[in-house]
Design a protein around this motif. Structure first.
Motif, PDB file in Angstrom:
ATOM      1  N   TYR A 130     -51.250 -24.094 -17.608  1.00 41.38           N
ATOM      2  CA  TYR A 130     -50.843 -22.640 -17.000  1.00 41.38           C
ATOM      3  C   TYR A 130     -49.292 -22.956 -17.068  1.00 41.38           C
ATOM      4  O   TYR A 130     -48.611 -23.816 -16.534  1.00 41.38           O
ATOM      5  CB  TYR A 130     -51.252 -22.490 -15.559  1.00 41.38           C
ATOM      6  CG  TYR A 130     -52.702 -22.145 -15.485  1.00 41.38           C
ATOM      7  CD1 TYR A 130     -53.378 -20.950 -15.552  1.00 41.38           C
ATOM      8  CD2 TYR A 130     -53.678 -23.088 -15.314  1.00 41.38           C
ATOM      9  CE1 TYR A 130     -54.463 -20.655 -15.509  1.00 41.38           C
ATOM     10  CE2 TYR A 130     -55.028 -22.786 -15.274  1.00 41.38           C
ATOM     11  CZ  TYR A 130     -55.415 -21.487 -15.483  1.00 41.38           C
ATOM     12  OH  TYR A 130     -56.697 -21.278 -15.409  1.00 41.38           O
ATOM     13  N   VAL A 188     -45.762 -23.711 -11.607  1.00 43.08           N
ATOM     14  CA  VAL A 188     -46.242 -23.942 -13.083  1.00 43.08           C
ATOM     15  C   VAL A 188     -45.151 -25.149 -13.205  1.00 43.08           C
ATOM     16  O   VAL A 188     -44.168 -25.287 -12.715  1.00 43.08           O
ATOM     17  CB  VAL A 188     -46.127 -22.852 -13.856  1.00 43.08           C
ATOM     18  CG1 VAL A 188     -47.061 -21.971 -13.828  1.00 43.08           C
ATOM     19  CG2 VAL A 188     -44.758 -22.204 -13.779  1.00 43.08           C
ATOM     20  N   PRO A 189     -45.712 -26.061 -14.158  1.00 41.05           N
ATOM     21  CA  PRO A 189     -47.113 -25.938 -14.998  1.00 41.05           C
ATOM     22  C   PRO A 189     -48.164 -26.527 -14.079  1.00 41.05           C
ATOM     23  O   PRO A 189     -47.743 -27.229 -13.358  1.00 41.05           O
ATOM     24  CB  PRO A 189     -46.831 -26.828 -16.294  1.00 41.05           C
ATOM     25  CG  PRO A 189     -46.005 -27.895 -15.769  1.00 41.05           C
ATOM     26  CD  PRO A 189     -45.132 -27.145 -14.764  1.00 41.05           C
ATOM     27  N   GLN A 190     -49.443 -26.089 -14.395  1.00 46.83           N
ATOM     28  CA  GLN A 190     -50.621 -26.557 -13.848  1.00 46.83           C
ATOM     29  C   GLN A 190     -51.393 -26.965 -15.092  1.00 46.83           C
ATOM     30  O   GLN A 190     -51.893 -26.317 -16.036  1.00 46.83           O
ATOM     31  CB  GLN A 190     -51.329 -25.668 -13.013  1.00 46.83           C
ATOM     32  CG  GLN A 190     -50.706 -25.432 -11.716  1.00 46.83           C
ATOM     33  CD  GLN A 190     -50.480 -26.555 -10.906  1.00 46.83           C
ATOM     34  OE1 GLN A 190     -51.277 -27.520 -10.597  1.00 46.83           O
ATOM     35  NE2 GLN A 190     -49.154 -26.573 -10.391  1.00 46.83           N
ATOM     36  N   CYS A 205     -42.467 -26.903 -17.888  1.00 51.51           N
ATOM     37  CA  CYS A 205     -43.523 -26.583 -18.740  1.00 51.51           C
ATOM     38  C   CYS A 205     -42.994 -27.099 -20.175  1.00 51.51           C
ATOM     39  O   CYS A 205     -43.959 -27.533 -20.769  1.00 51.51           O
ATOM     40  CB  CYS A 205     -43.725 -24.915 -18.926  1.00 51.51           C
ATOM     41  SG  CYS A 205     -44.449 -24.214 -17.281  1.00 51.51           S
ATOM     42  N   ARG A 223     -52.801 -15.874 -13.183  1.00 54.41           N
ATOM     43  CA  ARG A 223     -52.176 -16.564 -11.960  1.00 54.41           C
ATOM     44  C   ARG A 223     -53.033 -16.629 -10.943  1.00 54.41           C
ATOM     45  O   ARG A 223     -53.090 -17.740 -10.143  1.00 54.41           O
ATOM     46  CB  ARG A 223     -50.956 -15.627 -11.598  1.00 54.41           C
ATOM     47  CG  ARG A 223     -50.160 -16.126 -10.247  1.00 54.41           C
ATOM     48  CD  ARG A 223     -48.948 -15.607  -9.665  1.00 54.41           C
ATOM     49  NE  ARG A 223     -47.984 -15.685 -10.709  1.00 54.41           N
ATOM     50  CZ  ARG A 223     -47.057 -16.414 -10.824  1.00 54.41           C
ATOM     51  NH1 ARG A 223     -46.931 -17.427 -10.151  1.00 54.41           N
ATOM     52  NH2 ARG A 223     -45.814 -16.497 -11.575  1.00 54.41           N
TER      53      ARG A 223
END
Length: 82
Positions: free
Chosen positions: A2, A49-51, A10, A37
């Motif tokens: 994500y 984020v990021p995940q 990210c 989200r």
């Protein structure tokens, strides 16, 4: 993973994964799709984020990804999910 379009972490996470040979990174842009989200927050309990997920394993954010690499645990995790 994500992510958003303007997140420097990210970009770093993606670069680290590419250096590790990950060619296909599925990026889910939560800035373009607010419903995603909500999905991310339900799955992770986090808003930032990021995940990052490797397979079904939730790594967390960039700091956790980098820590896995430093500890020598990222490569085995990537190999197991290949």
């Amino acid at each position: 993973m994500y992510a958003t379009g303007v997140c420097p972490y990210c970009v770093r996470a993606e670069a680290l994964l590419k250096r590790k040979g990950v060619a296909d990174i599925e990026k889910i842009r939560i800035d373009l799709d607010p419903e995603r989200r909500d999905e991310m927050m339900q799955l992770t309990g986090r808003r930032t984020v990021p995940q990052i997920f490797i397979g079904d394993y939730h790594v967390g954010g960039y700091d956790e990804l980098y820590a896995l690499d430093r500890e020598g645990k990222l490569d085995p995790l990537l190999q197991a999910s290949a």
